[in-house]
Design a protein around this motif. Structure first.
Motif, PDB file in Angstrom:
ATOM      1  N   GLY A 157      -2.427 -78.458   1.409  1.00  0.00           N
ATOM      2  CA  GLY A 157      -1.188 -78.037   2.050  1.00  0.00           C
ATOM      3  C   GLY A 157      -0.163 -79.139   2.164  1.00  0.00           C
ATOM      4  N   ALA A 158      -0.467 -80.301   1.608  1.00  0.00           N
ATOM      5  CA  ALA A 158       0.479 -81.407   1.676  1.00  0.00           C
ATOM      6  C   ALA A 158       1.641 -81.126   0.737  1.00  0.00           C
ATOM      7  CB  ALA A 158      -0.196 -82.718   1.296  1.00  0.00           C
ATOM      8  N   THR A 159       2.850 -81.230   1.248  1.00  0.00           N
ATOM      9  CA  THR A 159       4.037 -81.045   0.432  1.00  0.00           C
ATOM     10  C   THR A 159       4.869 -82.323   0.413  1.00  0.00           C
ATOM     11  OG1 THR A 159       5.319 -80.221   2.307  1.00  0.00           O
ATOM     12  CG2 THR A 159       4.106 -78.602   1.016  1.00  0.00           C
ATOM     13  N   THR A 160       4.284 -83.423   0.807  1.00  0.00           N
ATOM     14  CA  THR A 160       5.019 -84.668   0.957  1.00  0.00           C
ATOM     15  C   THR A 160       4.954 -85.505  -0.309  1.00  0.00           C
ATOM     16  OG1 THR A 160       3.075 -85.816   1.809  1.00  0.00           O
ATOM     17  CG2 THR A 160       4.469 -84.716   3.416  1.00  0.00           C
ATOM     18  N   LEU A 161       5.834 -86.505  -0.367  1.00  0.00           N
ATOM     19  CA  LEU A 161       5.837 -87.432  -1.489  1.00  0.00           C
ATOM     20  C   LEU A 161       4.585 -88.300  -1.477  1.00  0.00           C
ATOM     21  CD1 LEU A 161       7.809 -88.179  -3.820  1.00  0.00           C
ATOM     22  CD2 LEU A 161       8.661 -90.020  -2.361  1.00  0.00           C
ATOM     23  N   GLY A 162       4.022 -88.553  -0.294  1.00  0.00           N
ATOM     24  CA  GLY A 162       2.898 -89.475  -0.178  1.00  0.00           C
ATOM     25  C   GLY A 162       1.532 -88.866  -0.388  1.00  0.00           C
ATOM     26  N   GLY A 163       1.369 -87.571  -0.099  1.00  0.00           N
ATOM     27  CA  GLY A 163       0.066 -86.945  -0.283  1.00  0.00           C
ATOM     28  C   GLY A 163      -0.691 -86.802   1.014  1.00  0.00           C
ATOM     29  N   ALA A 164      -2.013 -86.999   0.966  1.00  0.00           N
ATOM     30  CA  ALA A 164      -2.859 -86.726   2.124  1.00  0.00           C
ATOM     31  C   ALA A 164      -3.946 -87.775   2.281  1.00  0.00           C
ATOM     32  CB  ALA A 164      -3.494 -85.340   2.007  1.00  0.00           C
ATOM     33  N   ILE A 165      -4.315 -88.015   3.542  1.00  0.00           N
ATOM     34  CA  ILE A 165      -5.457 -88.861   3.898  1.00  0.00           C
ATOM     35  C   ILE A 165      -6.424 -87.992   4.696  1.00  0.00           C
ATOM     36  CG2 ILE A 165      -6.236 -90.887   5.180  1.00  0.00           C
ATOM     37  CD1 ILE A 165      -3.485 -92.120   4.717  1.00  0.00           C
ATOM     38  N   ASP A 166      -7.618 -87.789   4.144  1.00  0.00           N
ATOM     39  CA  ASP A 166      -8.610 -86.931   4.788  1.00  0.00           C
ATOM     40  C   ASP A 166      -9.743 -87.791   5.329  1.00  0.00           C
ATOM     41  OD1 ASP A 166     -10.085 -84.814   5.666  1.00  0.00           O
ATOM     42  OD2 ASP A 166     -10.638 -84.059   3.687  1.00  0.00           O
ATOM     43  N   LEU A 167      -9.945 -87.747   6.647  1.00  0.00           N
ATOM     44  CA  LEU A 167     -11.054 -88.448   7.274  1.00  0.00           C
ATOM     45  C   LEU A 167     -12.255 -87.509   7.305  1.00  0.00           C
ATOM     46  CD1 LEU A 167      -8.282 -89.641   8.686  1.00  0.00           C
ATOM     47  CD2 LEU A 167      -9.942 -90.819  10.123  1.00  0.00           C
ATOM     48  N   ASN A 168     -13.278 -87.840   6.527  1.00  0.00           N
ATOM     49  CA  ASN A 168     -14.495 -87.040   6.470  1.00  0.00           C
ATOM     50  C   ASN A 168     -15.417 -87.518   7.593  1.00  0.00           C
ATOM     51  OD1 ASN A 168     -14.172 -85.609   3.606  1.00  0.00           O
ATOM     52  ND2 ASN A 168     -13.401 -87.695   3.466  1.00  0.00           N
ATOM     53  N   ILE A 169     -15.526 -86.714   8.608  1.00  0.00           N
ATOM     54  CA  ILE A 169     -16.060 -87.135   9.897  1.00  0.00           C
ATOM     55  C   ILE A 169     -17.578 -87.310   9.854  1.00  0.00           C
ATOM     56  CG2 ILE A 169     -16.221 -86.487  12.330  1.00  0.00           C
ATOM     57  CD1 ILE A 169     -13.414 -87.316  11.305  1.00  0.00           C
ATOM     58  N   ARG A 170     -18.055 -88.285  10.611  1.00  0.00           N
ATOM     59  CA  ARG A 170     -19.491 -88.544  10.720  1.00  0.00           C
ATOM     60  C   ARG A 170     -20.198 -87.401  11.443  1.00  0.00           C
ATOM     61  NH1 ARG A 170     -21.315 -93.538   9.346  1.00  0.00           N
ATOM     62  NH2 ARG A 170     -19.774 -95.203   9.100  1.00  0.00           N
ATOM     63  N   ASN A 171     -21.444 -87.170  11.012  1.00  0.00           N
ATOM     64  CA  ASN A 171     -22.307 -86.227  11.704  1.00  0.00           C
ATOM     65  C   ASN A 171     -23.732 -86.772  11.649  1.00  0.00           C
ATOM     66  OD1 ASN A 171     -23.520 -85.309   9.133  1.00  0.00           O
ATOM     67  ND2 ASN A 171     -21.505 -84.358   8.797  1.00  0.00           N
ATOM     68  N   ALA A 172     -24.694 -85.993  12.116  1.00  0.00           N
ATOM     69  CA  ALA A 172     -26.066 -86.494  12.190  1.00  0.00           C
ATOM     70  C   ALA A 172     -26.707 -86.675  10.825  1.00  0.00           C
ATOM     71  CB  ALA A 172     -26.916 -85.549  13.046  1.00  0.00           C
ATOM     72  N   TYR A 173     -26.111 -86.100   9.780  1.00  0.00           N
ATOM     73  CA  TYR A 173     -26.674 -86.229   8.435  1.00  0.00           C
ATOM     74  C   TYR A 173     -26.212 -87.499   7.726  1.00  0.00           C
ATOM     75  CZ  TYR A 173     -28.324 -81.431   8.805  1.00  0.00           C
ATOM     76  OH  TYR A 173     -28.980 -80.288   9.207  1.00  0.00           O
ATOM     77  N   ASN A 174     -25.138 -88.130   8.191  1.00  0.00           N
ATOM     78  CA  ASN A 174     -24.642 -89.312   7.497  1.00  0.00           C
ATOM     79  C   ASN A 174     -24.491 -90.539   8.391  1.00  0.00           C
ATOM     80  OD1 ASN A 174     -22.210 -88.912   8.934  1.00  0.00           O
ATOM     81  ND2 ASN A 174     -21.309 -87.714   7.283  1.00  0.00           N
ATOM     82  N   SER A 175     -25.040 -90.489   9.600  1.00  0.00           N
ATOM     83  CA  SER A 175     -24.915 -91.653  10.479  1.00  0.00           C
ATOM     84  C   SER A 175     -26.101 -91.725  11.426  1.00  0.00           C
ATOM     85  CB  SER A 175     -23.602 -91.598  11.273  1.00  0.00           C
ATOM     86  OG  SER A 175     -23.553 -90.457  12.088  1.00  0.00           O
TER      87      SER A 175
END
Length: 705
Positions: A157-175
């Motif tokens: 849904g980003a319509t900007t010149l810069g794009g998007a930064i997605d923070l893939n959040i920690r959960n019990a499977y990866n931390s």
């Protein structure tokens, strides 16, 4: 600036300790057992899936694995700083409020509040009008960050010149569970804890942190509290996760200095011996600051079949924001509700070539009532209410994408995105004097190719269009006079949507011990939203430029790995980042001149050495080799000086679970200007610059179990 003895003592201890521990570890275990950077040899399934997803993007992307960072990760600027295509400028005296630029996006804003879509697990964090408060982001909540530069973020849904930064959040499977403490220069303190557990089909992750600092300059204190909790439920063909976030972020703003003051007295603020201008903009009296508090609740469900994936997410947030500059104070109460849905389907043709279909929709709506108030120049109290306005915004993005394998090594992509943004301003004080409605709609297409003749060689190209609507910080601005605050008022700026056409070509490859990636982009931007700040750098105004602007650049990243350099199981890694940004006015008032705000050349390098599995020693360099224009008129006398910064870092695993790290920054005590206000026309006698911090250090202790 002369170097002090304490700095030399610390650096000597740093180097001596590295030699000592390196010699002690010669008989340590194999390189494959390295635990300092677990993700070098250990990947979780989420990261593998994301790596494969990014390979399907015919454009520039970044993947940052948080466990690969051995130094402090306490701020978003530290995490993003050494990445191709991302330019970070520290702002507000070293508080975690950096200006982030991707391909010329929003770096002119003070502070940055547009130009990038920020997401938590694919769900937008931006406010209803597209703006954001960068300091609300605590990157340590994430397991990894994925960055989609430019229109490569169309799916989100980003319509900007810069794009998007997605923070893939920690959960019990990866931390895992952890406790961590950090201390540093300028009274910096941070403590955090993480608890994560899987209970049958359920899992939960709880993160809490507190950080504070006095700051490099006077009147630059800051503190942030974060709580993040997510609860997941996993079945064979679907999973669901609920998120709750609370963040409170308060900081003082030390404001700007004139060039000579920034060089000779970088720790001071206006009003501390700066003549008539300092008396007029006395920071100690006017006390500029920002105080923000946010609650956010979200839920996301994924449904899998053999050939398809559906994702649906909802989020709602409430934000209280008080932003006070030296002349006025704005209070905003923000409520936002949004959803995101996508359907991804794979279809295998008879010739064994794969077709992928993607449909997506995102929508959000919210209200942002805002009051504007004048500040009494004598004692800093509130003098009067300037305006009281209701700000309402809504956004809808519909899109579809088809990726078709043409041969076993060639893929084509075609996508389109329809965007509708609405902005409504209602004046509650002046009887409809400021009432305004804005509606923006556009169709953004994109086509691209990916060619992979070999497993480790990937070439791509794309052509796309993008758009960006102004937010309320651009549409409703204050006109204030420090000497006569009774005449302060709010004006409405009739702004158009910024639109761009971009061509991009790039390559990424792995050859023996080298990783190499580079992208070239060329954008023609119409009605670009540019800053033309004047006088005291407070009356910021955004306009649509009356001509075409050209953004072109090169984003380059090179990594090199060597095993068994001096010892049998040691390892050496080097990393070079080069960002070339050539942004110019093609015609109009500033024809032939450079857009201010972005260095033309930025060179960064990192060098890391593991004598053994427990010990790491690193060095880093940031070089801005040329002076940079700070105004669109390209005034020679007010350029930002060229500079270089050197740093050292080390990390040592005391035990399997306990790690110690130390960062030394700006070890040469370089005097430099880290950022500046962007103007149409500047002058040496105006406050323009923010000085960068001198020599400083951060030490941390991390315990995991």
């Amino acid at each position: 600036m002369p170097y002090n003895l304490n700095k030399y003592v610390i650096i000597s201890l740093f180097l001596g300790a590295n030699i000592l521990f390196a010699s002690q570890g010669k008989e340590d275990v194999k390189l494959d057992d390295i635990t300092i950077q677990e993700s070098v040899n250990k990947k979780n399934p989420e990261t593998i899936d994301l790596e494969n997803t990014l390979k399907e993007v015919p454009g520039g992307t970044n993947l940052i694995k948080m466990d690969d960072i051995t130094s402090s990760k306490a701020s978003i600027s530290k995490v993003l700083n050494y990445e191709p295509g991302i330019i970070v400028q520290e702002f507000f005296g070293g508080n975690d409020q950096p200006r982030i630029n991707i391909r010329g996006s929003g770096i002119q804003d003070n502070p940055v509040n547009r130009g990038i879509q920020i997401l938590y697990d694919g769900l937008a964090l931006n406010h209803p009008d597209g703006s954001f408060i960068i300091g609300m982001i605590d990157p340590e909540q994430a397991d990894h960050l994925s960055i989609y530069r430019g229109s490569n973020a169309m799916r989100y849904g980003a319509t900007t010149l810069g794009g998007a930064i997605d923070l893939n959040i920690r959960n019990a499977y990866n931390s895992s569970n952890s406790l961590a403490f950090e201390v540093g220069s300028f009274e910096f303190r941070k403590a955090k804890m993480t608890f994560a557990e899987k209970i049958g089909k359920f899992d939960y992750h709880l993160y809490a942190s507190h950080s504070q600092q006095e700051g490099f300059r006077n009147h630059s204190e800051g503190k942030r509290d974060s709580i993040a909790f997510n609860l997941g439920y996993t079945e064979e063909n679907w999973d669901n996760r609920t998120y709750f976030n609370y963040t409170k972020n308060d900081f003082d703003i030390p404001f700007l200095l004139r060039k000579e003051e920034a060089k000779n007295n970088p720790e001071l603020v206006m009003g501390e011996g700066h003549g008539p201008l300092g008396e007029l903009l006395n920071i100690s009296i006017r006390k500029p600051k920002r105080e923000s508090k946010e609650y956010r609740l979200a839920n996301k469900t994924k449904v899998f079949t053999e050939n398809s994936v559906q994702k649906i997410g909802f989020y709602t947030s409430k934000t209280e924001d008080t932003f006070r500059n030296p002349l006025t104070e704005m209070e905003t109460d923000i409520r936002n509700f949004g959803l995101d849905y996508s359907f991804n389907y794979n279809h295998l043709l008879k010739n064994n070539l794969l077709t992928n279909y993607l449909l997506f929709v995102s929508a959000n709506k919210g209200e942002m009532p805002r009051t504007y108030k004048s500040i009494n120049p004598l004692d800093g109290s509130i003098l009067r209410k300037i305006a009281d306005v209701d700000l309402d915004a809504s956004n809808v993005v519909l899109g579809g994408q088809v990726t078709q394998e043409l041969t076993s090594d060639l893929k084509a992509l075609a996508s389109v995105q329809w965007v509708l943004n609405k902005r409504e301003i209602t004046d509650n004080k002046s009887k409809n004097l400021l009432d305004s409605d804005f509606s923006y709609s556009v169709l953004n297409p994109k086509v691209g190719l990916i060619y992979e003749p070999y497993e480790d060689l990937r070439l791509y190209t794309n052509f796309s269009t993008s758009s960006e609507s102004p937010n309320f910080w651009q549409l409703a601005t204050v006109v204030a006079n420090p000497g006569n605050p009774l005449n302060d008022h709010v004006q409405i700026n009739d702004l158009k949507m910024q639109k761009a056409k971009t061509f991009e070509v790039g390559v990424s490859t792995k050859y023996e011990n080298f990783d190499f990636s580079t992208a070239f982009y060329y954008s023609e931007v119409d009605d670009e939203l540019i800053s033309v700040v004047g006088d005291f750098a407070v009356n910021g105004k955004t306009i649509n430029y009356d001509g075409k602007t050209i953004h072109k650049g090169i984003e380059l990243g090179v990594k090199h790995f060597i095993d068994s350099v001096f010892l049998e199981n040691d390892k050496f890694v080097s990393k070079l980042i080069y960002n070339y940004s050539h942004f110019t006015f093609d015609d109009g008032e500033y024809e032939g001149k450079y857009l201010a705000g972005v260095p033309k050349h930025l060179i960064q390098a990192e060098f890391g050495y593991w004598p053994n599995s427990s010990w790491y020693l690193g060095a880093n360099l940031r070089l801005q080799p040329e002076k940079t224009y700070i105004d669109h008129y390209n005034t020679e006398s007010t350029k930002q000086d060229a500079y270089y910064l050197l740093g050292l870092e080390t990390s040592y695993n005391i035990t399997k679970n306990l790690r110690l790290f130390l960062d030394l920054n700006n070890i040469t005590d370089e005097v430099y200007q880290t950022a500046y206000v962007v103007r149409g026309l500047s002058a040496p006698d105006l406050p323009n610059f923010i000085p960068g911090a001198g020599f400083n250090l951060t030490a941390g202790l991390v315990y995991k179990w």
